[in-house]
Design a protein around this motif. Structure first.
Motif, mmCIF file in Angstrom:
data_model
loop_
_atom_site.group_PDB
_atom_site.id
_atom_site.type_symbol
_atom_site.label_atom_id
_atom_site.label_comp_id
_atom_site.label_asym_id
_atom_site.label_seq_id
_atom_site.Cartn_x
_atom_site.Cartn_y
_atom_site.Cartn_z
ATOM 1 N N LYS A 202 0.832 -1.211 0.000
ATOM 2 C CA LYS A 202 0.000 0.000 0.000
ATOM 3 C C LYS A 202 0.865 1.259 0.000
ATOM 4 C CE LYS A 202 -4.023 -2.085 2.293
ATOM 5 N NZ LYS A 202 -4.907 -1.932 1.113
ATOM 6 N N VAL A 203 1.943 1.230 0.780
ATOM 7 C CA VAL A 203 2.860 2.368 0.830
ATOM 8 C C VAL A 203 3.508 2.574 -0.537
ATOM 9 C CG1 VAL A 203 5.032 3.219 1.795
ATOM 10 C CG2 VAL A 203 3.339 2.141 3.290
ATOM 11 N N LEU A 204 3.948 1.475 -1.144
ATOM 12 C CA LEU A 204 4.593 1.550 -2.449
ATOM 13 C C LEU A 204 3.647 2.087 -3.509
ATOM 14 C CD1 LEU A 204 6.988 0.991 -4.288
ATOM 15 C CD2 LEU A 204 6.226 -1.385 -4.470
ATOM 16 N N LYS A 205 2.405 1.626 -3.480
ATOM 17 C CA LYS A 205 1.413 2.082 -4.454
ATOM 18 C C LYS A 205 1.181 3.586 -4.332
ATOM 19 C CE LYS A 205 -3.238 1.024 -6.154
ATOM 20 N NZ LYS A 205 -4.423 0.139 -5.986
ATOM 21 N N THR A 206 1.075 4.082 -3.113
ATOM 22 C CA THR A 206 0.879 5.521 -2.875
ATOM 23 C C THR A 206 2.091 6.302 -3.354
ATOM 24 O OG1 THR A 206 -0.523 5.076 -0.960
ATOM 25 C CG2 THR A 206 0.444 7.268 -1.131
#
Length: 213
Positions: A202-206
């Protein structure tokens, strides 16, 4: 021969794995092949296939978002642009691909497709073990659905990071995964991924969305 049928390269918005790294990692872990199933594109699969080896197969696929949840197409040659469930199924079959339901019933991530009784006739394989299904009941429900409707089964790690590759898949005596599919001559293996990986995804996607914007 072990194959992981659900992985994501840097061409997915929530992964950063380089295609060459994916192959090197999979080979190091003793796999004979992987399916690259990036979100809504086959680009990762095509790029990874360039690093295919004599004893290592790369299957081109895509995990496509629909109004009902995600559907995987395996053995694809073209991107599927539609996001309508019925149209996606048709487009996969037009390419002589296989229709796979990934992590069905997974309510935790919110992208699992809950198949109905009528859907059974459209599905080639049900993913009954996904390493990122953190609640075992979701994999169990998938297994029950496949058994009830006499459907073929499959498994995959759903890897978004290199250390996840090979966490799940099939084990077969066949050197060609396509033959293994036809004959149904394989067993499922799998272990759960760490919940931390979901948070990192999720962090990477953001981060990728912000960087590209």
């Amino acid at each position: 021969m072990k194959y992981d049928f659900h992985t994501h390269s840097k061409y997915s918005p929530d992964s950063w794995m380089e295609p060459e790294t994916m192959v090197k990692t999979a080979v190091k872990k003793g796999l004979s092949g992987i399916a690259v199933t990036d979100h809504n594109t086959i680009k990762g699969g095509l790029e990874t296939k360039k690093f295919e080896r004599k004893n290592f197969k790369v299957i081109v696929g895509s995990e496509i978002s629909t109004e009902r949840g995600e559907v995987i197409g395996l053995f694809l040659s073209e991107d599927i642009l539609s996001h309508k469930f019925s149209a996606v199924i048709d487009k996969i079959k037009e390419q002589n691909g296989l229709v796979v339901l990934p992590h069905p019933f997974d309510e935790l991530r919110g992208n699992g497709l809950k198949p109905t009784e009528d859907d059974a006739g459209l599905i080639d394989y049900v993913e009954i073990f996904n390493s990122r299904c953190f609640l075992s009941k979701y994999n169990e429900k998938a297994k029950e659905y496949a058994k009830k409707h006499g459907l073929n089964v499959i498994a995959g790690s759903d890897a978004h990071f290199a250390h996840e590759i090979g966490n799940a898949g099939i084990d077969t005596g066949s050197e060609d995964p396509a033959d293994a599919f036809k004959e149904g001559d394989f067993t499922i293996f799998g272990q759960k991924s760490s919940f931390i990986n979901l948070g990192l995804t999720k962090v990477l996607k953001t981060w990728k969305k912000t960087s590209s914007g």
